[in-house]
Design a protein around this motif. Structure first.
Motif, short mmCIF file in Angstrom:
data_model
loop_
_atom_site.label_atom_id
_atom_site.label_comp_id
_atom_site.label_asym_id
_atom_site.label_seq_id
_atom_site.Cartn_x
_atom_site.Cartn_y
_atom_site.Cartn_z
N LYS A 175 -16.01 10.43 -3.68
CA LYS A 175 -15.94 9.39 -3.71
C LYS A 175 -16.84 9.43 -2.26
CE LYS A 175 -12.61 7.97 -6.59
NZ LYS A 175 -11.44 8.21 -7.08
N GLY B 113 -14.06 0.93 -2.06
CA GLY B 113 -13.64 0.12 -3.21
C GLY B 113 -12.06 0.59 -2.86
N PHE C 72 -4.67 3.47 13.08
CA PHE C 72 -4.49 2.91 12.18
C PHE C 72 -2.78 2.98 11.71
CE2 PHE C 72 -4.39 1.08 8.10
CZ PHE C 72 -4.86 0.95 7.20
N HIS D 139 -6.05 6.97 1.68
CA HIS D 139 -5.46 5.69 1.69
C HIS D 139 -6.12 5.52 3.98
CE1 HIS D 139 -2.47 2.78 3.17
NE2 HIS D 139 -1.71 3.84 3.37
N ILE E 59 -16.50 -1.99 -6.71
CA ILE E 59 -16.74 -0.93 -5.59
C ILE E 59 -17.45 -1.88 -4.65
CG2 ILE E 59 -17.23 1.07 -4.80
CD1 ILE E 59 -16.78 2.10 -8.05
N MET F 277 -24.62 1.33 -2.69
CA MET F 277 -23.67 1.08 -2.81
C MET F 277 -23.65 -0.10 -3.88
SD MET F 277 -21.49 3.91 -2.33
CE MET F 277 -19.82 3.89 -3.29
N LYS G 112 -19.27 13.23 -8.20
CA LYS G 112 -18.78 11.90 -9.02
C LYS G 112 -17.80 12.31 -7.73
CE LYS G 112 -17.50 9.82 -13.07
NZ LYS G 112 -17.71 8.25 -12.65
N ASN H 203 -13.86 -1.29 2.22
CA ASN H 203 -13.01 -1.51 2.46
C ASN H 203 -12.29 -1.10 4.44
OD1 ASN H 203 -12.08 0.76 3.29
ND2 ASN H 203 -12.11 1.70 1.39
N ASN I 12 0.84 -1.01 -0.19
CA ASN I 12 -0.21 0.41 0.10
C ASN I 12 0.50 1.36 -0.24
OD1 ASN I 12 0.11 0.68 3.09
ND2 ASN I 12 0.37 -1.48 2.91
N LYS J 203 -19.08 -2.49 -9.88
CA LYS J 203 -17.58 -1.71 -10.54
C LYS J 203 -17.06 -2.74 -9.71
CE LYS J 203 -17.70 2.77 -11.87
NZ LYS J 203 -17.89 3.96 -11.88
N LEU K 105 -23.11 10.41 -5.57
CA LEU K 105 -22.50 9.55 -6.43
C LEU K 105 -22.58 10.72 -7.52
CD1 LEU K 105 -23.51 6.06 -6.06
CD2 LEU K 105 -21.45 6.84 -5.60
C1 SDX Z 1 -6.37 1.85 2.43
O1 SDX Z 1 -3.71 0.44 -0.83
C2 SDX Z 1 -4.20 -0.75 0.10
O2 SDX Z 1 -3.42 -2.20 0.65
C3 SDX Z 1 -4.83 0.48 1.60
C4 SDX Z 1 -5.57 0.60 2.19
C5 SDX Z 1 -4.09 -1.13 3.12
O3 SDX Z 1 -4.72 -1.70 4.23
O4 SDX Z 1 -3.42 -0.20 3.47
O5 SDX Z 1 -6.58 -1.26 2.24
C6 SDX Z 1 -5.83 0.73 2.75
O6 SDX Z 1 -6.35 3.11 2.13
C7 SDX Z 1 -8.78 1.55 2.16
C8 SDX Z 1 -8.55 3.04 1.53
C9 SDX Z 1 -9.18 3.58 2.00
N1 SDX Z 1 -9.43 4.89 0.70
C10 SDX Z 1 -11.10 5.25 1.08
O7 SDX Z 1 -11.74 4.09 1.41
C11 SDX Z 1 -11.68 6.12 -0.23
C12 SDX Z 1 -12.00 6.08 -1.16
N2 SDX Z 1 -12.09 5.15 -1.79
C13 SDX Z 1 -11.45 5.54 -3.25
O8 SDX Z 1 -10.58 6.92 -2.94
C14 SDX Z 1 -10.72 4.84 -4.33
O9 SDX Z 1 -11.81 3.60 -4.48
C15 SDX Z 1 -9.23 4.43 -3.94
C16 SDX Z 1 -8.61 5.00 -3.75
C17 SDX Z 1 -9.26 3.54 -2.71
C18 SDX Z 1 -9.08 3.50 -4.90
O10 SDX Z 1 -9.24 3.93 -6.22
P1 SDX Z 1 -8.59 3.47 -7.72
O11 SDX Z 1 -8.13 2.74 -7.71
O12 SDX Z 1 -7.21 4.53 -8.08
O13 SDX Z 1 -9.70 4.30 -8.33
P2 SDX Z 1 -10.77 4.81 -8.83
O14 SDX Z 1 -10.41 5.89 -7.81
O15 SDX Z 1 -9.39 4.83 -10.16
O16 SDX Z 1 -11.90 4.89 -9.18
C19 SDX Z 1 -12.24 4.00 -10.40
C20 SDX Z 1 -13.40 3.87 -10.89
C21 SDX Z 1 -13.65 5.62 -10.78
O17 SDX Z 1 -14.64 5.16 -11.84
P3 SDX Z 1 -15.07 5.94 -13.10
O18 SDX Z 1 -14.27 7.51 -13.24
O19 SDX Z 1 -14.57 4.55 -13.86
O20 SDX Z 1 -16.83 5.69 -13.91
O21 SDX Z 1 -14.45 3.78 -9.54
C22 SDX Z 1 -15.01 4.75 -8.65
C23 SDX Z 1 -14.15 6.29 -9.25
O22 SDX Z 1 -14.72 6.89 -9.28
N3 SDX Z 1 -14.62 4.92 -7.25
C24 SDX Z 1 -15.70 5.25 -6.55
C25 SDX Z 1 -15.48 4.90 -5.21
N4 SDX Z 1 -13.76 4.46 -5.22
C26 SDX Z 1 -13.62 3.72 -7.23
N5 SDX Z 1 -16.65 6.00 -6.51
C27 SDX Z 1 -17.70 6.63 -5.08
N6 SDX Z 1 -16.90 6.09 -4.07
C28 SDX Z 1 -16.04 5.55 -4.30
N7 SDX Z 1 -15.00 5.17 -3.00
#
Ligand code: SDX
Length: 394
Positions: free
Chosen positions: A271, A276, A352, A238, A326, A317, A269, A329, A206, A324, A266
């Motif tokens: 997050k 996810g 964390f 993160h 999502i 969701m 757009k 997490n 990560n 997709k 949503l």
């Molecule tokens: C952690 O890496 C790890 O292992 C991290 C972790 C660990 O233990 O260390 O697991 C801990 O960081 C968990 C993640 C915590 N973050 C969040 O909850 C923040 C919200 N999540 C997103 O920001 C997102 O899902 C990420 C950053 C976690 C991952 O994003 P990606 O892989 O870069 O995916 P992306 O942003 O390119 O999204 C792909 C699509 C997009 O839609 P389209 O443009 O294709 O139409 O999915 C959508 C995004 O808009 N999407 C979401 C979403 N996450 C992705 N839409 C709404 N809500 C969300 N949370």
């Protein structure tokens, strides 16, 4: 796109033929090997040194899990006793640190306090730069033992309360809650917190773990590597997401208001925090474990509405973006769990970090044991042979 007035002369031949393709965010790129966490993002599998995370959260403790991550095997009873006593001997901060904490502004954000105080710990270490594996392990143990005390002492100070000295007769989880609240936690609360620490301890490469490996790969020191990792974890994409989840749960006025709230985000757009994942395209197994913990604690502490709102968010969701990949997490249900344990919202991400110190340190030890300086490339997309235009002609 060339800046105006710049001639684009012949592009020099790219001498380095090993130019690989550019992958934004290094998505899917393997940048390290590890024996600690195995993640299957399609099947929703997480193992620490081969042991399924569900087994560990049910049967292990945070101390035993850290030993497992650092030594790649479970300890004997004698080894666990020694590791535990070594850790407990580091609950008490070095001379000078309590005064530093007392001098901080009460309005400081706990993650900034953590980043700064762990960096400061390096100044109290007689040999801060030693980074042979054994020395790194010692420093990692220092940081693991001191960090809960730093967080608890700062929180007590900012609330105008007397500092509660650590109690080395208590486990990592019990001692932290004792120092924070001034009274011993119930076995249920202590065990719930211990399970949270197990679940957050390590998770492959990560962003914050990668940060730690990149820093230590220059043979810098452990304090610098952990300080960098904390800076990364604070980000809302993160580790900062758990605080974002709690803010969202507080913002939604009722269970009935969930659908419109989520659909609105949503549509814009935005997050939805706690959903996810770059690797998981199905349920994060940690979210599954935390969901049942959150349900139990919410019912025990009269916070049922928080859990019901969370379930409703999950339903909406799943219907809207489940296809997709999502899903919730680790951060989604950890928010309710930490709230029910009685932690303030701005302490969620420091929790964390306290746990992930185990994983970061394990990766630092792995990197030092088989180091290669991290130095990827950037693909140059700017102009060539640009003229130097005198300032009075610009
Ligand atoms: C952690 O890496 C790890 O292992 C991290 C972790 C660990 O233990 O260390 O697991 C801990 O960081 C968990 C993640 C915590 N973050 C969040 O909850 C923040 C919200 N999540 C997103 O920001 C997102 O899902 C990420 C950053 C976690 C991952 O994003 P990606 O892989 O870069 O995916 P992306 O942003 O390119 O999204 C792909 C699509 C997009 O839609 P389209 O443009 O294709 O139409 O999915 C959508 C995004 O808009 N999407 C979401 C979403 N996450 C992705 N839409 C709404 N809500 C969300 N949370």
């Amino acid at each position: 796109m060339q800046p105006a007035g710049v001639m684009s002369g012949p592009i020099p031949e790219n001498k380095d033929q090993s130019m690989s393709t550019y992958v934004k965010g290094l998505e899917g790129i393997i940048a390290a090997q590890t024996e600690m966490s195995f993640i299957d993002g399609q099947k929703g599998i997480l193992e620490y040194v081969g042991i399924p995370i569900g087994e560990l959260s049910e049967k292990s403790t945070f101390e035993e899990t850290v030993f497992l991550l650092w030594n790649k095997r479970l300890p004997t009873q004698a080894e666990l006793d020694k590791f535990t006593s070594d850790l407990r001997s580091r609950y008490k901060l070095p001379e000078g640190m309590p005064e530093r904490i007392r001098s901080l502004p009460r309005t400081a954000q706990p993650m900034h306090v953590l980043r700064t105080q762990i960096s400061a710990l390096g100044m109290y270490d007689p040999d801060p730069n030693a980074n042979l594996v054994e020395a790194a392990r010692e420093k990692a143990l220092n940081i693991l033992g001191y960090t809960p005390t730093i967080v608890a002492e700062f929180d007590r100070m900012r609330r105008g309360l007397e500092v509660v000295p650590p109690d080395p007769s208590l486990s990592f989880a019990e001692n932290f809650l004792y120092m924070l609240n001034g009274e011993k936690p119930t076995p249920t609360m202590a065990r719930a917190f211990d399970i949270c620490m197990i679940l957050h301890a390590d998770h492959g490469l990560n962003n914050s773990t990668f940060t730690a490996r990149v820093i230590i790969s220059t043979l810098s020191d452990v304090y610098s590597a952990i300080t960098g990792a904390i800076g990364s974890l604070r980000g809302p994409l993160h580790g900062g997401a758990n605080e974002g989840v709690m803010k969202m749960l507080n913002e939604i006025p009722s269970v009935d208001a969930v659908e419109d709230y989520i659909l609105g985000k949503l549509e814009r757009k935005e997050k939805v925090m706690g959903f996810g994942h770059r690797v998981y395209k199905t349920r994060d197994p940690r979210a599954t474990a935390l969901k049942s913990l959150a349900k139990q604690l919410a019912s025990d502490t009269g916070n049922e509405e928080l859990y019901i709102k969370s379930r409703r968010i999950e339903e909406v969701m799943e219907r809207e973006v489940g296809a997709k990949g999502i899903y919730p997490n680790v951060d989604f249900y950890s928010a309710t769990t930490y709230h029910c344990i009685g932690l303030k919202l701005d302490l969620f991400t420091p929790m964390f970090a306290m746990s992930r110190l185990g994983g970061w340190s394990g990766h630092i030890i792995e990197q030092l044991a088989d180091n290669r300086l991290y130095r990827p490339k950037a693909e140059y997309i700017g102009p060539h042979n640009a003229p130097y235009v005198p300032i009075d002609q610009r």
